[in-house]
Structures are given as structure tokens and as C-alpha cells.
Scaffold this motif. Structure first.
Motif, PDB file in Angstrom:
ATOM      1  N   GLY A 212      62.223  62.863  24.337  1.00 36.13           N
ATOM      2  CA  GLY A 212      61.847  64.145  24.908  1.00 36.13           C
ATOM      3  C   GLY A 212      60.370  64.460  24.886  1.00 36.13           C
ATOM      4  N   ARG A 213      59.593  63.672  24.185  1.00 41.55           N
ATOM      5  CA  ARG A 213      58.151  63.879  24.146  1.00 41.55           C
ATOM      6  C   ARG A 213      57.503  63.014  25.229  1.00 41.55           C
ATOM      7  N   VAL A 214      56.647  63.626  26.040  1.00 42.97           N
ATOM      8  CA  VAL A 214      56.054  62.934  27.187  1.00 42.97           C
ATOM      9  C   VAL A 214      54.553  62.794  27.001  1.00 42.97           C
ATOM     10  N   ARG A 215      54.064  61.592  27.206  1.00 44.70           N
ATOM     11  CA  ARG A 215      52.632  61.317  27.189  1.00 44.70           C
ATOM     12  C   ARG A 215      52.179  60.885  28.571  1.00 44.70           C
ATOM     13  N   ARG A 216      50.959  61.291  28.935  1.00 45.74           N
ATOM     14  CA  ARG A 216      50.399  60.966  30.242  1.00 45.74           C
ATOM     15  C   ARG A 216      49.317  59.903  30.083  1.00 45.74           C
ATOM     16  N   ILE A 217      49.295  58.924  30.972  1.00 46.12           N
ATOM     17  CA  ILE A 217      48.306  57.847  30.938  1.00 46.12           C
ATOM     18  C   ILE A 217      47.505  57.880  32.236  1.00 46.12           C
ATOM     19  N   LYS A 218      46.198  58.035  32.074  1.00 45.42           N
ATOM     20  CA  LYS A 218      45.329  58.172  33.238  1.00 45.42           C
ATOM     21  C   LYS A 218      44.196  57.151  33.195  1.00 45.42           C
ATOM     22  N   GLY A 219      43.720  56.772  34.367  1.00 41.91           N
ATOM     23  CA  GLY A 219      42.570  55.883  34.472  1.00 41.91           C
ATOM     24  C   GLY A 219      41.665  56.350  35.596  1.00 41.91           C
ATOM     25  N   ALA A 220      40.353  56.265  35.386  1.00 38.96           N
ATOM     26  CA  ALA A 220      39.409  56.801  36.360  1.00 38.96           C
ATOM     27  C   ALA A 220      38.667  55.726  37.139  1.00 38.96           C
ATOM     28  N   ALA A 221      39.071  54.470  37.045  1.00 35.15           N
ATOM     29  CA  ALA A 221      38.377  53.393  37.737  1.00 35.15           C
ATOM     30  C   ALA A 221      38.614  53.472  39.243  1.00 35.15           C
ATOM     31  N   LEU A 222      37.686  52.880  40.011  1.00 30.14           N
ATOM     32  CA  LEU A 222      37.794  52.868  41.465  1.00 30.14           C
ATOM     33  C   LEU A 222      38.906  51.930  41.920  1.00 30.14           C
ATOM     34  N   PRO A 223      39.476  52.203  43.103  1.00 31.75           N
ATOM     35  CA  PRO A 223      40.443  51.257  43.676  1.00 31.75           C
ATOM     36  C   PRO A 223      39.782  49.908  43.955  1.00 31.75           C
ATOM     37  N   VAL A 224      40.599  48.887  44.206  1.00 30.29           N
ATOM     38  CA  VAL A 224      40.048  47.573  44.549  1.00 30.29           C
ATOM     39  C   VAL A 224      39.622  47.561  46.015  1.00 30.29           C
ATOM     40  N   GLY A 225      38.606  46.728  46.306  1.00 33.19           N
ATOM     41  CA  GLY A 225      38.120  46.592  47.666  1.00 33.19           C
ATOM     42  C   GLY A 225      36.899  47.425  47.974  1.00 33.19           C
ATOM     43  N   ILE A 226      36.303  48.062  46.966  1.00 36.27           N
ATOM     44  CA  ILE A 226      35.143  48.934  47.201  1.00 36.27           C
ATOM     45  C   ILE A 226      33.856  48.308  46.680  1.00 36.27           C
ATOM     46  N   ILE A 227      33.819  47.939  45.401  1.00 33.49           N
ATOM     47  CA  ILE A 227      32.614  47.355  44.809  1.00 33.49           C
ATOM     48  C   ILE A 227      32.917  45.946  44.315  1.00 33.49           C
ATOM     49  N   PRO A 228      31.927  45.039  44.407  1.00 31.39           N
ATOM     50  CA  PRO A 228      32.178  43.641  44.031  1.00 31.39           C
ATOM     51  C   PRO A 228      32.455  43.428  42.549  1.00 31.39           C
ATOM     52  N   LYS A 229      31.772  44.153  41.689  1.00 35.21           N
ATOM     53  CA  LYS A 229      31.904  43.925  40.255  1.00 35.21           C
ATOM     54  C   LYS A 229      32.756  45.021  39.622  1.00 35.21           C
ATOM     55  N   LEU A 230      33.819  44.593  38.974  1.00 32.94           N
ATOM     56  CA  LEU A 230      34.719  45.524  38.315  1.00 32.94           C
ATOM     57  C   LEU A 230      34.557  45.458  36.803  1.00 32.94           C
ATOM     58  N   ARG A 231      34.639  46.600  36.171  1.00 35.48           N
ATOM     59  CA  ARG A 231      34.700  46.663  34.715  1.00 35.48           C
ATOM     60  C   ARG A 231      36.095  47.132  34.354  1.00 35.48           C
ATOM     61  N   LEU A 232      36.916  46.195  33.934  1.00 31.92           N
ATOM     62  CA  LEU A 232      38.324  46.492  33.696  1.00 31.92           C
ATOM     63  C   LEU A 232      38.560  46.988  32.275  1.00 31.92           C
ATOM     64  N   ALA A 233      39.477  47.900  32.154  1.00 32.87           N
ATOM     65  CA  ALA A 233      39.925  48.402  30.860  1.00 32.87           C
ATOM     66  C   ALA A 233      41.426  48.612  30.945  1.00 32.87           C
ATOM     67  N   HIS A 234      42.061  48.672  29.790  1.00 29.41           N
ATOM     68  CA  HIS A 234      43.485  48.954  29.809  1.00 29.41           C
ATOM     69  C   HIS A 234      43.836  49.854  28.633  1.00 29.41           C
ATOM     70  N   ILE A 235      44.980  50.504  28.757  1.00 28.85           N
ATOM     71  CA  ILE A 235      45.515  51.331  27.689  1.00 28.85           C
ATOM     72  C   ILE A 235      46.746  50.623  27.143  1.00 28.85           C
ATOM     73  N   SER A 236      46.797  50.470  25.839  1.00 32.83           N
ATOM     74  CA  SER A 236      47.894  49.752  25.205  1.00 32.83           C
ATOM     75  C   SER A 236      48.808  50.730  24.478  1.00 32.83           C
ATOM     76  N   ALA A 237      50.118  50.527  24.608  1.00 30.64           N
ATOM     77  CA  ALA A 237      51.086  51.402  23.964  1.00 30.64           C
ATOM     78  C   ALA A 237      52.212  50.586  23.351  1.00 30.64           C
ATOM     79  N   GLU A 238      52.603  50.945  22.140  1.00 31.46           N
ATOM     80  CA  GLU A 238      53.749  50.313  21.498  1.00 31.46           C
ATOM     81  C   GLU A 238      55.022  50.963  22.030  1.00 31.46           C
ATOM     82  N   LEU A 239      55.998  50.152  22.358  1.00 27.58           N
ATOM     83  CA  LEU A 239      57.237  50.656  22.925  1.00 27.58           C
ATOM     84  C   LEU A 239      58.381  50.549  21.923  1.00 27.58           C
ATOM     85  N   LYS A 240      59.363  51.427  22.095  1.00 28.72           N
ATOM     86  CA  LYS A 240      60.580  51.383  21.294  1.00 28.72           C
ATOM     87  C   LYS A 240      61.789  51.498  22.209  1.00 28.72           C
TER      88      LYS A 240
END
Length: 320
Positions: A212-240
Motif C-alpha cells: 500500500g505504500r507507493v514510491r515515485r521514480i523520476k529521471g530528468a535526462a534528455l530523450p535519445v536522439g538529441i545529443i551525441p554524448k549521454l551521461r547515464l544514471a540509474h536508480i536501484s531498488a531492492e524488490l520483495k
């Protein structure tokens, strides 16, 4: 829920769940939509992942695309992409992203390399289209110049200004690629470690619900196909076991103009999908996705809506 952010960029972020409003102020019961749905899952390792989809096009063909696939080593990938704009152009972009990214991942390519390859390919395609457009316009100007009478000088910016050709090419590239870029919403779930990694390139918010507890995951990176160099990041979550992951296109999360943070979806998950006496493992991921889509459709009312796509994944105990 033990969620942390990892990567080389600070572009991704995590926000807590929305404050739950009074359920009596509005109905959150969803009707079943007439939308295509599908469901799948396969036991492997420590957990099983039951995946279901629901989608509805704004008009004609949807500009969204989604897929899931097993990866070398037993992980599973959920991919959702939203092409810019609507119709065939948007559909081509999103399907290219999903198809190419899925192929790269299934071939064993590391996630960062797989996403960067898709980004590079889309930019190369846009540049090729810009060159073709530039050549066509130059040929048209040359033909017009050849047809003028003697003594009449035709202004040809490509010939008179050495920099204008570059500027025109850049402008045409921007015009050609304006609807060619697409979002990447990728979730990779490791069945053995029970961890999920979320990669977001211009994608809408995702949600994880646990008891019943809800968490939101957001990312602010640009879509693909716009700039040549991407700086990738990810959010990691433990699942049950019993966790629910919801991925959606922005047509879902932005369906309510008075609720830009999609708090209605947090409420729907915590108040309607979750019940203390309900075994999450007995729920259908396909039906959850379909019901979320139906609720989003209701919130548009009579106004024009965007393409709608929902992917739901229920984490359950693997069969022996």
C-alpha cells in the motif's frame, strides 16, 4: 523500500509517494477499457515477474511502444518508449528504440552501451535525413539559378556565404529530427539479487508499490536522439515478493490537468489495487494495467488525449 540512486549523473531523482487524499471525494473505481492487453512471466531464480500491458492510441496508430524480454544471466528487461509527436512518425521512433534496445540487451550488451548505441543510431539517421534535405534544396536553387536570364543575379545563400551551408544543415537537422527522438524507460530486474535498476531518458514517472505504500521514480535526462554524448544514471531498488512496478507513458501520468504529479495514480494503487486482505500474487498484471489505463481515459473527459501505455509487473515467489 531501500531505494538508492546510482550512476554518473545527478539527473535522476526519487520522490516519495503523494499524500493520499480523501477517497470519498471521488471515485477511483476503473472500468475495463477496450484496449489491447497481454501478459507474460516465467519463473527463474529467486523471483518470478508477471508482466502485463495495456495501450490505447490517441488516433490511428500509437506513438508509444513497449516490450519485455529475458536477458543473459536470467534478468528481465521492461522497455517503454514514447515517440515525439503523434501518429506514424512518433510510432516509427518509439518502435525503433524498443526494437533496437531489446536486440542489444538480448545480445548481452551492457545497458549503458546498449542505450548509447540506440542514441548514436538515431542521431546518424537524423543527420542523414538532414543531408538529403539539404542536397534537395541546393539542387532546387541551382535549377532555378540556371533558368534566370543573362545579367540577372539570383541570390544563392549557399554560394554567397560559406557559413550558411553549415547553418542550413544544422537547421534542417533540427527540423528533421524534431520528431525523431524518443524517450527510453527501461527497468532491468535481476531475479537472483532481487534488485531493479531504472533507466530514464525523458520518460514519465514510474511507481513501486509495497503493501500500500507507493514510491515515485523520476529521471530528468534528455530523450535519445538529441545529443551525441549521454551521461547515464540509474536508480536501484531492492524488490520483495508482492511488490508492484508500474511504468507508464506521459499520456497516463498527465491525464489529469489538475494533478500534474499523478497523485491520483498513487491513490489508485494504494486504495484500490492494494488491500490488506488481498494476496498480491493472485492479481493479474494485465488487469491492473488495463484498469489504470481506463482510469486515465476517464480523467481526460472530453478533451483531446495523448497515446496511453501502461506496463505493470508483479513480483512473486519463483516456483520450485
Amino acid at each position: 523500500m531501500n531505494i538508492r540512486k546510482e550512476g554518473t549523473s545527478a539527473s535522476c531523482g526519487l520522490e516519495g509517494g503523494c499524500a493520499v487524499r480523501d477517497a470519498a471525494t471521488r471515485s477511483l473505481t476503473a472500468a475495463r477499457p477496450a484496449a489491447p492487453v497481454r501478459e507474460g512471466g516465467r519463473a527463474c531464480g529467486g523471483i518470478e515477474i508477471r508482466v502485463g500491458y495495456a495501450a490505447a492510441a490517441a488516433a490511428g496508430i500509437s506513438g508509444d511502444a513497449a516490450a519485455s524480454c529475458g536477458l543473459p544471466g536470467g534478468s528481465r528487461a521492461l522497455i517503454l518508449s514514447d515517440g515525439m509527436g503523434k501518429g506514424i512518425k512518433a510510432a516509427a521512433g518509439s518502435r525503433l528504440v524498443v526494437t533496437r534496445l531489446r536486440r542489444n540487451l538480448k545480445a548481452g550488451m551492457p545497458v549503458a552501451k546498449a542505450i548509447k548505441e540506440v542514441n548514436r543510431y538515431m542521431i546518424e539517421q537524423a543527420e542523414a535525413a538532414a543531408r538529403r534535405q539539404n542536397d534537395t534544396e541546393f539542387a532546387a536553387v541551382s535549377t532555378q539559378s540556371a533558368g534566370t536570364s543573362a545579367g540577372t543575379e539570383l541570390a544563392n545563400p549557399l554560394a554567397s556565404d560559406p557559413n550558411s551551408g553549415t547553418e542550413l544543415a544544422a537547421a534542417r537537422r533540427e527540423a528533421a529530427s524534431g520528431e525523431d527522438f524518443a524517450t527510453v524507460d527501461l527497468t532491468v530486474i535481476d531475479r537472483q539479487s532481487r534488485r531493479a535498476k531504472f533507466y530514464k531518458m525523458g520518460a514519465a514517472t514510474s511507481f513501486i508499490m509495497r503493501q500500500g505504500r507507493v514510491r515515485r521514480i523520476k529521471g530528468a535526462a534528455l530523450p535519445v536522439g538529441i545529443i551525441p554524448k549521454l551521461r547515464l544514471a540509474h536508480i536501484s531498488a531492492e524488490l520483495k515478493e508482492g511488490d508492484l512496478i508500474v511504468m507508464a507513458s506521459d499520456g497516463i501520468t498527465e491525464s489529469d490537468r489538475e494533478d500534474p504529479e499523478a497523485c491520483w495514480l498513487c491513490e489508485y494503487l494504494s486504495q484500490t489495487v492494494y488491500r490488506a486482505d488481498r494476496d498480491m500474487e493472485q492479481l493479474s498484471a494485465r488487469q491492473i494495467a488495463a484498469d489504470i489505463l481506463a482510469e486515465a481515459e476517464k480523467r481526460y473527459g472530453g478533451r483531446e488525449r495523448d497515446d496511453l501505455t501502461v506496463a505493470a509487473a508483479i513480483i512473486v515467489k519463483a516456483l520450485p
